[in-house]
Design an enzyme around this catalytic site. Structure first.
Site, PDB file in Angstrom:
ATOM      1  N   ASP A  70      -8.851  -3.134  -8.008  1.00 43.54           N
ATOM      2  CA  ASP A  70      -8.638  -2.053  -6.733  1.00 43.54           C
ATOM      3  C   ASP A  70      -9.168  -0.751  -7.493  1.00 43.54           C
ATOM      4  O   ASP A  70      -8.475  -0.354  -8.409  1.00 43.54           O
ATOM      5  CB  ASP A  70      -7.086  -2.062  -6.683  1.00 43.54           C
ATOM      6  CG  ASP A  70      -6.385  -1.029  -5.700  1.00 43.54           C
ATOM      7  OD1 ASP A  70      -7.191  -0.206  -5.343  1.00 43.54           O
ATOM      8  OD2 ASP A  70      -5.250  -1.489  -5.094  1.00 43.54           O
ATOM      9  N   CYS A 110       0.710  -1.111   0.215  1.00 41.06           N
ATOM     10  CA  CYS A 110      -0.066   0.102  -0.182  1.00 41.06           C
ATOM     11  C   CYS A 110       1.001   1.280  -0.008  1.00 41.06           C
ATOM     12  O   CYS A 110       1.623   1.493  -0.962  1.00 41.06           O
ATOM     13  CB  CYS A 110      -0.886  -0.124   1.323  1.00 41.06           C
ATOM     14  SG  CYS A 110      -2.080   1.238   1.420  1.00 41.06           S
ATOM     15  N   HIS A 140      -7.898  -3.946  -3.442  1.00 44.24           N
ATOM     16  CA  HIS A 140      -6.566  -3.308  -2.567  1.00 44.24           C
ATOM     17  C   HIS A 140      -6.346  -4.230  -1.664  1.00 44.24           C
ATOM     18  O   HIS A 140      -7.333  -4.563  -0.892  1.00 44.24           O
ATOM     19  CB  HIS A 140      -6.794  -1.768  -2.368  1.00 44.24           C
ATOM     20  CG  HIS A 140      -5.571  -1.209  -2.025  1.00 44.24           C
ATOM     21  ND1 HIS A 140      -4.931  -0.773  -2.943  1.00 44.24           N
ATOM     22  CD2 HIS A 140      -5.020  -0.893  -0.840  1.00 44.24           C
ATOM     23  CE1 HIS A 140      -3.803   0.154  -2.391  1.00 44.24           C
ATOM     24  NE2 HIS A 140      -3.861  -0.129  -0.978  1.00 44.24           N
TER      25      HIS A 140
END
Length: 299
Positions: free
Chosen positions: A232, A176, A267
């Site tokens: 995502d 991330c 994600h």
């Protein structure tokens, strides 16, 4: 204030954290039970899928090293009593170094690495104190300069060199927020390979974040494997296409870089303590990461 692109990613990747006293108290109890604790601002209790890697045979725990007069805390794991170990820098997700990131260092250590995860927000504050995602971003994350982060990673490598690590065989991985940092650090050249898990690739320049991965991709000094999710919503597939175009015109390391995009994966699909976890994609990505590090002779 968050830049528009960072706000978009933020909205996509995180469930809204509860900031009520009851919710915070429950999370505090869960963190105490888990040892190091999971990220409060992730907004939910650790899932039953959360992986716990034992520290048997490992030297694992907190260390500190100095950078520019500041003692940087870092969680490190390594096979106990061994030296000459390959090194992997583990760059935290947006929530800082908590139990999930610590566990990742133990997973690498069980594979024979010295793995070290610095607390890269430490000068600005303590991410574990936040239960509200918006405040975490505005009050802490947005104030962290890239230059500080990259210098602290240099410091982590220097610490590893003096504590059993062979920094001629060093790699970096991150998740991330940390996935973006992998791209930036690989452009500096002190590592032989990088694995970026769903790190943002494009964005607006700010005083603290003057360059994005797409801006430095052609300059990579170490090849990067990008592991991304097709579902995502914070990292559109067209941004992957954009950076691929830049990589194709760059250094040999840039041209060697690759992407794997997992169908249906959101994600944070590697974050086993969160609802976003996707076991198949996470396990495949982990295998690919280990192999990626072997190719240039890190492990």
């Amino acid at each position: 204030m968050l830049s528009a692109d960072l706000k978009t990613e933020f909205d996509a990747l995180l469930p809204v954290g509860r900031s009520t006293e009851q919710g915070a108290t429950r999370r505090t109890a869960l963190q105490a039970a888990a040892g190091l604790g999971y990220a409060a601002a992730a907004g939910s209790a650790p899932a039953q899928t959360a992986i716990h890697t034992p520290a048997d045979g490992l030297a694992s725990g907190w260390v500190h090293y100095e950078v520019a007069g500041f003692q940087v805390p870092a969680y490190r794991s390594a096979p106990a009593g061994r030296t000459g170990l390959p090194v992997v820098l583990v760059v935290q997700e947006i929530f800082g170094v908590h139990e999930y990131i610590a566990d990742v260092t133990r997973r690498f250590a069980q594979q024979g690495y010295l793995a070290i995860a610095p607390q890269l927000y430490a000068r600005q504050g303590d991410a574990s104190r936040y239960t509200d995602n918006a405040k975490l971003f505005s009050e802490l994350v947005s104030k962290v300069p890239d230059a500080q982060v990259l210098a602290d990673l240099d410091g982590a490598l220097a610490w590893a060199a003096g504590n059993g690590g062979d920094t001629k065989r060093a790699a970096i991985t991150g998740f991330c927020w940390g996935g973006r940092i992998v791209w930036l650090y690989a452009a500096q050249g002190p590592v032989k390979a990088g694995v970026a898990w769903y790190g943002r690739l494009v964005g607006e320049a700010t005083q603290n974040t003057p360059s994005q991965p797409v801006d430095v991709a052609a300059q990579l000094q170490a090849p990067v494997l990008g592991l991304y999710g097709a579902a995502d919503s914070g990292i559109p597939l067209d941004t992957i296409a954009k950076i691929k175009t830049v990589l194709a015109t760059g250094t040999p390391a840039a041209r060697e870089s690759q992407f794997v995009v997992y169908d249906g994966a959101p994600h944070a699909f590697h974050a086993d303590y969160r609802p976003s976890y996707r076991k198949q994609a996470a396990e495949d990505g982990w295998k690919r990461a280990l192999q990626w590090f072997r190719q240039p002779g890190v492990a």
